[in-house]
Design an enzyme around this catalytic site. Structure first.
Site, PDB file in Angstrom:
ATOM      1  N   ASP A  24      55.264  51.781  56.151  1.00 35.47           N
ATOM      2  CA  ASP A  24      54.601  51.788  57.461  1.00 35.47           C
ATOM      3  C   ASP A  24      54.193  50.383  57.900  1.00 35.47           C
ATOM      4  O   ASP A  24      54.479  49.959  59.022  1.00 35.47           O
ATOM      5  CB  ASP A  24      53.336  52.660  57.409  1.00 35.47           C
ATOM      6  CG  ASP A  24      53.616  54.058  56.906  1.00 35.47           C
ATOM      7  OD1 ASP A  24      54.795  54.443  56.893  1.00 35.47           O
ATOM      8  OD2 ASP A  24      52.663  54.748  56.526  1.00 35.47           O
TER       9      ASP A  24
ATOM     10  N   TYR B 247      49.963  64.193  49.101  1.00 38.70           N
ATOM     11  CA  TYR B 247      50.806  62.984  49.048  1.00 38.70           C
ATOM     12  C   TYR B 247      50.662  62.308  47.681  1.00 38.70           C
ATOM     13  O   TYR B 247      51.650  62.001  47.015  1.00 38.70           O
ATOM     14  CB  TYR B 247      50.372  62.030  50.166  1.00 38.70           C
ATOM     15  CG  TYR B 247      51.168  60.749  50.239  1.00 38.70           C
ATOM     16  CD1 TYR B 247      52.287  60.663  51.057  1.00 38.70           C
ATOM     17  CD2 TYR B 247      50.807  59.629  49.499  1.00 38.70           C
ATOM     18  CE1 TYR B 247      53.020  59.486  51.130  1.00 38.70           C
ATOM     19  CE2 TYR B 247      51.528  58.455  49.568  1.00 38.70           C
ATOM     20  CZ  TYR B 247      52.636  58.383  50.396  1.00 38.70           C
ATOM     21  OH  TYR B 247      53.350  57.221  50.463  1.00 38.70           O
TER      22      TYR B 247
HETATM   23  C1  GLA Z   1      53.418  57.967  54.697  1.00 39.29           C
HETATM   24  C2  GLA Z   1      53.151  56.765  53.808  1.00 39.29           C
HETATM   25  C3  GLA Z   1      54.423  55.912  53.617  1.00 39.29           C
HETATM   26  C4  GLA Z   1      55.614  56.756  53.224  1.00 39.29           C
HETATM   27  C5  GLA Z   1      55.742  57.983  54.115  1.00 39.29           C
HETATM   28  C6  GLA Z   1      56.811  58.925  53.669  1.00 39.29           C
HETATM   29  O1  GLA Z   1      53.673  57.554  56.002  1.00 39.29           O
HETATM   30  O2  GLA Z   1      52.122  55.977  54.346  1.00 39.29           O
HETATM   31  O3  GLA Z   1      54.177  54.881  52.690  1.00 39.29           O
HETATM   32  O4  GLA Z   1      55.546  57.114  51.860  1.00 39.29           O
HETATM   33  O5  GLA Z   1      54.517  58.718  54.208  1.00 39.29           O
HETATM   34  O6  GLA Z   1      58.059  58.295  53.736  1.00 39.29           O
END
Ligand code: GLA
Length: 379
Positions: free
Chosen positions: A168, A218
């Site tokens: 990101d 996550y």
């Molecule tokens: C979120 C996390 C990223 C990445 C995405 C999935 O956005 O902040 O670092 O892992 O999920 O691709």
């Protein structure tokens, strides 16, 4: 080098900057010294590969966060924003800047923007990066773009508690107009691939279903990947290819095998996607996007009924070449690749089918690849 990429502000950015300047005057009675803009992102392919030291392809979107700041003579940082929940991000960025020897000093800060919040298009990275660009510029310190992205990632890891990868923040800094950024998350080698001759647009379809438990689910996925890598005797899943995983499948339990299968196949899709982009082949890119979604749904298990309803609505609408959930999952947005001339029909049709299927009001917008973070003129 002071991080001083200057954005050519488009009309929405100019509007946001004016809004921020007004907010600063209204809430703190101060005059802006600097404004910085940082965009959200879409990962075209490469979901949940970044923290496995794998590959991603992503664009900066045409929606951004703008941070306007005025210097203060003391060490106090005061901030105002129309949204809640941003304090940890700002505090994290201030602390990480200080740890890099870039002491921002005191500032009054206004935060405005139009990135959907909590929608999987990275409003959090947009916020971190815009804060870091504005405050480091106020402090006049020497931060290159890569250091900037990494310190924003640390702010999120350590202050917000989300063990996110680098996708990101890197995209928000390095994205460029009409380019898809390819990034090797292990070496941080990156390349800007032109979207040559592709007459297709990305359409962001926000389910407006708030994401729940996204942080804990996550972090759990990330821990499962780390366990799978450990069992397979590698530092990260990036080192495994599909043939090796098939041959060694018996070493993993059913859940770890699923997680690893997603990551390994997604890395291969990213590389195939770059080849498709280079050929301007939107049809193959769409197929890869569809395969990515199925893998996220079935192996990584990060979809939800609203994302499925949105994707079904998108696939049924005119001109859709492929659609997948974006970001972490568990709610948020679907990204569709849509033939350019169909976008006008696509949007209202998806809105109405999704509304009918779920009773929820979606937010849908088309976006091209936009410029990465930078300083914006405030006059
Ligand atoms: C979120 C996390 C990223 C990445 C995405 C999935 O956005 O902040 O670092 O892992 O999920 O691709």
């Amino acid at each position: 080098m002071v991080y001083n990429h200057h954005c050519r502000p488009d009309a929405p950015t100019r509007r946001l900057a004016r809004q921020g300047v007004d907010a600063l005057r209204r809430h703190f009675g101060t005059t802006a010294d600097v404004a910085a803009r940082a965009p959200g992102r879409l990962e075209v392919l490469g979901a949940h590969t970044d923290y496995n030291e794998g590959f991603v392809t992503a664009i900066a979107i045409e929606r951004a966060t703008v941070v306007v700041a005025a210097r203060r003579p003391d060490r106090l940082v005061r901030a105002w924003s129309p949204w809640g929940d941003w304090r940890d991000y700002l505090a994290g960025v201030c602390a990480e800047l200080a740890a890099e020897g870039c002491v921002p000093g005191g500032a009054d800060v206004a935060i405005v923007g139009d990135v959907p919040v909590g929608g999987g298009v990275s409003s959090s990275a947009a916020l971190e990066v815009a804060c870091a660009v504005a405050l480091s510029s106020l402090a006049g310190c020497t931060l290159g773009p890569e250091r900037l992205a990494l310190l924003c990632q640390r702010a999120e890891n350590e202050y917000v508690g989300m063990r996110c990868g680098i996708l990101d923040q890197f995209t928000s800094v390095f994205g460029r107009p009409e380019r898809v950024m390819w990034l090797d998350c292990r070496t941080r080698e990156h390349r800007l691939v032109p979207m040559a001759g592709m007459s297709a647009r990305f359409v962001v379809c926000d389910t407006n279903r708030p994401r729940e438990l996204v942080g804990s689910a996550y972090n759990e996925r990330r821990a499962q990947c780390e366990r799978a890598a450990q069992v397979l005797g590698v530092r990260a899943l990036r080192e495994i290819d599909s043939a090796t995983l098939r041959a060694r499948a018996g070493e993993l339990d059913a859940t770890l095998l699923r997680r690893a299968r997603h990551v390994v196949s997604e890395n291969e899709r990213v590389q195939a996607g770059v080849a498709a982009l280079e050929r301007g082949d939107a049809v193959v890119l769409g197929e890869l996007i569809n395969a990515s979604h199925l893998s996220l749904r079935d192996d990584y298990q990060v979809s939800c009924p609203e994302l499925e309803a949105m994707r079904a609505a998108a696939l049924d609408a005119p001109g859709c070449l492929g659609a997948r959930l974006v970001g972490a999952g568990f709610g948020g947005c679907v990204m569709a690749l849509v033939e350019e001339e169909c976008v006008g029909e696509f949007v209202p049709q998806v809105e109405s089918s999704y509304r009918q299927a779920t009773g929820l009001e979606p937010s849908i917008f088309a976006t091209g690849a936009a410029d990465g973070a930078g300083i914006v003129a405030t006059d």
